[in-house]
Scaffold this motif. Sequence first.
Motif, PDB file in Angstrom:
ATOM      1  N   MET A   1     -20.663  16.654  25.538  1.00 23.69           N
ATOM      2  CA  MET A   1     -20.069  17.962  25.385  1.00 23.69           C
ATOM      3  C   MET A   1     -19.122  17.998  24.194  1.00 23.69           C
ATOM      4  SD  MET A   1     -20.126  20.929  26.524  1.00 23.69           S
ATOM      5  CE  MET A   1     -19.468  22.206  27.515  1.00 23.69           C
ATOM      6  N   ALA A   2     -18.398  16.914  23.950  1.00 22.59           N
ATOM      7  CA  ALA A   2     -17.475  16.881  22.818  1.00 22.59           C
ATOM      8  C   ALA A   2     -18.208  17.086  21.507  1.00 22.59           C
ATOM      9  CB  ALA A   2     -16.699  15.569  22.801  1.00 22.59           C
ATOM     10  N   ALA A   3     -19.444  16.581  21.406  1.00 19.97           N
ATOM     11  CA  ALA A   3     -20.213  16.750  20.175  1.00 19.97           C
ATOM     12  C   ALA A   3     -20.493  18.227  19.921  1.00 19.97           C
ATOM     13  CB  ALA A   3     -21.511  15.960  20.244  1.00 19.97           C
ATOM     14  N   VAL A   4     -20.759  18.985  20.965  1.00 20.06           N
ATOM     15  CA  VAL A   4     -21.009  20.415  20.821  1.00 20.06           C
ATOM     16  C   VAL A   4     -19.731  21.125  20.385  1.00 20.06           C
ATOM     17  CG1 VAL A   4     -21.628  22.528  22.053  1.00 20.06           C
ATOM     18  CG2 VAL A   4     -22.906  20.432  22.476  1.00 20.06           C
ATOM     19  N   GLY A   5     -18.617  20.778  20.999  1.00 22.32           N
ATOM     20  CA  GLY A   5     -17.337  21.362  20.619  1.00 22.32           C
ATOM     21  C   GLY A   5     -17.006  21.071  19.168  1.00 22.32           C
ATOM     22  N   LYS A   6     -17.254  19.844  18.737  1.00 18.26           N
ATOM     23  CA  LYS A   6     -16.997  19.462  17.346  1.00 18.26           C
ATOM     24  C   LYS A   6     -17.860  20.292  16.403  1.00 18.26           C
ATOM     25  CE  LYS A   6     -17.141  15.662  14.101  1.00 18.26           C
ATOM     26  NZ  LYS A   6     -17.685  14.372  13.784  1.00 18.26           N
ATOM     27  N   LEU A   7     -19.137  20.434  16.722  1.00 13.74           N
ATOM     28  CA  LEU A   7     -20.037  21.228  15.874  1.00 13.74           C
ATOM     29  C   LEU A   7     -19.601  22.689  15.801  1.00 13.74           C
ATOM     30  CD1 LEU A   7     -23.512  19.752  16.887  1.00 13.74           C
ATOM     31  CD2 LEU A   7     -22.304  19.452  14.709  1.00 13.74           C
ATOM     32  N   LEU A   8     -19.190  23.252  16.924  1.00 15.04           N
ATOM     33  CA  LEU A   8     -18.728  24.642  16.929  1.00 15.04           C
ATOM     34  C   LEU A   8     -17.464  24.819  16.097  1.00 15.04           C
ATOM     35  CD1 LEU A   8     -19.339  25.570  20.665  1.00 15.04           C
ATOM     36  CD2 LEU A   8     -20.501  26.535  18.672  1.00 15.04           C
ATOM     37  N   MET A   9     -16.528  23.894  16.227  1.00 17.46           N
ATOM     38  CA  MET A   9     -15.289  23.986  15.456  1.00 17.46           C
ATOM     39  C   MET A   9     -15.555  23.823  13.961  1.00 17.46           C
ATOM     40  SD  MET A   9     -13.020  24.849  17.521  1.00 17.46           S
ATOM     41  CE  MET A   9     -11.660  24.761  16.396  1.00 17.46           C
ATOM     42  N   GLU A  10     -16.456  22.912  13.601  1.00 19.15           N
ATOM     43  CA  GLU A  10     -16.798  22.730  12.189  1.00 19.15           C
ATOM     44  C   GLU A  10     -17.484  23.968  11.629  1.00 19.15           C
ATOM     45  OE1 GLU A  10     -18.978  19.061  12.367  1.00 19.15           O
ATOM     46  OE2 GLU A  10     -17.151  17.855  12.154  1.00 19.15           O
ATOM     47  N   ALA A  11     -18.362  24.590  12.421  1.00 19.89           N
ATOM     48  CA  ALA A  11     -19.034  25.815  11.969  1.00 19.89           C
ATOM     49  C   ALA A  11     -18.029  26.948  11.769  1.00 19.89           C
ATOM     50  CB  ALA A  11     -20.112  26.224  12.975  1.00 19.89           C
ATOM     51  N   ALA A  12     -17.105  27.096  12.697  1.00 22.23           N
ATOM     52  CA  ALA A  12     -16.093  28.151  12.583  1.00 22.23           C
ATOM     53  C   ALA A  12     -15.186  27.904  11.379  1.00 22.23           C
ATOM     54  CB  ALA A  12     -15.259  28.221  13.864  1.00 22.23           C
ATOM     55  N   THR A  13     -14.796  26.656  11.173  1.00 25.50           N
ATOM     56  CA  THR A  13     -13.926  26.320  10.050  1.00 25.50           C
ATOM     57  C   THR A  13     -14.634  26.555   8.719  1.00 25.50           C
ATOM     58  OG1 THR A  13     -12.794  24.685  11.432  1.00 25.50           O
ATOM     59  CG2 THR A  13     -12.492  24.482   9.063  1.00 25.50           C
TER      60      THR A  13
END
Length: 67
Positions: A1-13
Motif C-alpha cells: 500500500m505504501a508504494a501506491v501512496g508514494k506513486l500518488l504523492m509523486e504524481a500530485a507533486t
Amino acid sequence: MAAVGKLLMEAATTYARDRHLRLVLEVLTKDAAAIRLYERLGWQRIGEAVHTFGGKQVDAVCFVAPA
C-alpha cells in the motif's frame, strides 16, 4: 500500500510543479504511516493545527511539498 501512496504523492507533486504550484497538506497525527511517507518523500513540517469534529479536538501536522 505504501508504494501506491508514494506513486500518488509523486504524481500530485509533479502535476503541481509543472504548473508552478507548491502543495501544502495537513495530516492527523494519528496517521503515523502517512506522516512517515511525507517525511520520506522530502515534505517539510511547517506547523500544527487542531481540528474540532463533533465537539472533539484532533491534532494535525501541516506539511509543504519539497521545493
